[in-house]
Write an enzyme that holds these catalytic residues in place. Sequence first.
Site, mmCIF file in Angstrom:
data_model
loop_
_atom_site.group_PDB
_atom_site.id
_atom_site.type_symbol
_atom_site.label_atom_id
_atom_site.label_comp_id
_atom_site.label_asym_id
_atom_site.label_seq_id
_atom_site.Cartn_x
_atom_site.Cartn_y
_atom_site.Cartn_z
ATOM 1 N N ASP A 66 -13.337 5.132 0.802
ATOM 2 C CA ASP A 66 -11.908 5.179 1.112
ATOM 3 C C ASP A 66 -11.407 6.625 1.106
ATOM 4 O OD1 ASP A 66 -9.153 4.987 1.241
ATOM 5 O OD2 ASP A 66 -8.936 3.611 -0.438
ATOM 6 N N LYS B 165 2.828 11.504 -3.605
ATOM 7 C CA LYS B 165 1.830 10.799 -4.418
ATOM 8 C C LYS B 165 0.954 11.781 -5.203
ATOM 9 C CE LYS B 165 -1.550 7.059 -3.772
ATOM 10 N NZ LYS B 165 -2.098 6.163 -2.740
ATOM 11 N N ASP C 151 0.874 -1.171 0.000
ATOM 12 C CA ASP C 151 0.000 0.000 0.000
ATOM 13 C C ASP C 151 0.912 1.220 0.000
ATOM 14 O OD1 ASP C 151 -1.659 2.113 0.527
ATOM 15 O OD2 ASP C 151 -2.387 1.375 2.459
ATOM 16 N N GLU D 249 -7.225 0.624 -4.622
ATOM 17 C CA GLU D 249 -7.242 0.552 -3.158
ATOM 18 C C GLU D 249 -8.581 0.078 -2.573
ATOM 19 O OE1 GLU D 249 -5.684 4.424 -2.364
ATOM 20 O OE2 GLU D 249 -3.696 3.825 -3.032
#
Lengths: 616, 176
Positions: A203, A78, A21, A181
Amino acid sequence: MSTFQIDFGGGNSPQKILGIDLGTTNSLAAIMDLTGPRLMTGIIPSVVAVSEEGDVIAGEEALQMLVTHPERTVYSVKRLMGRGPADIQDELKLFPFRLTGLGDAPSDSMIHLQLGDKVMTPPEVSAHILRKLKWDAENVLGERLTQAVITVPAYFNDAQRQATKDAGRIAGLDVLRLVNEPTAAALAYGLDKRKEGVIAVYDLGGGTFDVSILRLHEGIFEVLATNGDTHLGGDDIDNLLMAVALEDIQSEWGENISSHSDAVQLLRRAVIQAKEKLSFVPAAVIDLNYNDKHYQREITLDVFNRLIQPIVERTLARCRACLADSKMSVAEINEVVMVGGSTRIPLVRAEVEKLFRSRPHTELNPDEVVALGAAVQAGILSGDVKDQLLLDVTPLSLGIETMGGLVSKLIHRNSTIPASAVDQFTTAVDGQRNVLIHVVQGERELVKDCRSLARFDLKELPPMPAGLARIEVRFLIDANGILNVTARDARTGQEQSLEVKPSYGLSDEQVEAMILESFDHAEADMNERQVREARVEADNNLAAVEKARRNEAFVALSPEERQAIEVAIQGLLAVYHSEDHHLIREKIDVLNEVTRNLAENMMNTAVRGALKGTKL
Amino acid sequence: MNYYEALGLQTKLTLDADDLKKRYYERSRQWHPDKFSRANADEQQKALDTTALLNDAYRTLRDPVARAEYVLEERKIHPAKTPPPELLEEVFELNMALEELREGDQSVRPQLENTKHKFAHMLDEIDHGIAVMSSLYDRSHDESLLHAIRSVLDRRRYVSNLMRDVNKELNVDLSN
């Protein structure tokens, strides 16, 4: 012992695949075990720093440097993956990214970050986080890991996915699959419970928001629809609180501290602490000590909720759109699974419960569930997990530019991947030798409102009158959500040459160069690793010999042979703790050499034993 | 291989949704690239191509309208390029009303809402018609039915485009 041991050792299982992850704020890794997915690393901060000596550091140590050496440190990288300098202007206002080489570069070139005296692209920065995870996991497992499954936000576009894959390659990992994810979370969630029905996964992470709706049926996890925002998360909540505090400080101290990056990072830390407390208590204090000055501000849950309401509302709008696309009604959703640290916020839970009219599941740790799911997917790929299958979708429509800057859609969003579409192209002018195809991703009608993916140049067409050429172009989105394009001449069936110019991202050659570079700079690490590996091998060999002592073949050895083996064992033990892996390997080889006869005899015994049990 | 062959089906305009899903799941379990991650490059490519075809096939065949379009396309019965003549008057009036709304005349709003409901009703009828003609064709294999379906599909596409235009204008005005 010599290599014969594999014939009866039985423990030579194929290499494990690491599930990773790679988060905006934190990252972690897991593998699939006989008992289920298991974490292999701690939760490490997704922060990378360059020390004054020029060493690249990732994780907790780098997080410490964020306050002491903010100019050498980068977080939330990211947010920059797969993006160009032109489309991160908003990020630059809120994040202390130090870009370099922006001046005269064309608008669609790669982003470069300045870290101390080093310049790195976002995939390289991410690669350092991945490599840290890889090494930590290898240390725990005592095995080499070179293959990985990496999770990405479901709403990541092609360029962001490609950048993640590049990061893996730079880190020395063969990325077997990118998994979305929320889907990974669903895998971890549904694995042992043998769930049936329709679930929604909400999420909300550090930097991204995803929502996915899946149907679970007999081990098939079929994603019906997904939606999200790749720039919406806990970071944005921090920024709201920061803005409040900075304004306060300005009026209390008569000083704008936003230009002092160390002060800003201290404040950011204070704000995050207050935010996290507010998940459990009705009021928290933002507390900052800087240059002998003290700032305190109490934030009540009430104020906090009002502040973040617009952010929560943005996620809810995405949920409604996702529901509509899935063609499911709220009543048909059996369960809601919460993922990501920001789902600890009470308002988020309350609003999600209100929207889906069911109490959200929070029993799995929202920080760990994605990595565990990545490990499950790794298990599916390795064949360790047999009955589960994931059918995911592409989050964005894929189209090509047509006349007047309009988009003609070829593959619609929420199509199950792999998905493909074929389109025919021809020439507009007599003797035209090439055709340019501009591929975009997005839902809008105009090219300028969509995301440019790449330009494909169909080259070396045979000269002929306009409109006669018939080139069939096949667009294929693979199981990673990444586009592949091939072309052939529909009349001759021959493959047509195609030149790709990605709008954002690294070329293969650039990625290759980065891999080598990262090895050059990691020589000290390399040595340490090789020593560690040599010791692991020594352990295995010594253990094998100890085990062999009980075998009848060992008893049959001559006294000289037995003596030689004892000497070789002592020789290996003597160098075991040295820092020279060559020396350890040398002594392992000696031990192998003197046990060769023994290993052969043991194998023969084993073969005879096996034959005895067989009816001929 | 066409979409029907990919799922082991005869070319029919009516399909059983549960059977279709079952076939799709079975073949996905067999061919998904996840099952070939340690195979050689050729086998991986084959798994990728086969699964892409399965996904494309299932996506198309599970929807009766897309399915009919696909069958007609395979038979080279192409859509008409001109709007259905019986709708011309309707379209003329609609465009006038849309124009008035754009100019700020709110009084046409009820008329447009009305038109919207009429279109929704038309689409329902069209879909019902397609279903009836589809099952007739599967029993008789009468070519002329395919052409009849073609003209109904043309009408359908036209109506749904009009509906989209109406929705767009009605919504734009709401947000102001």
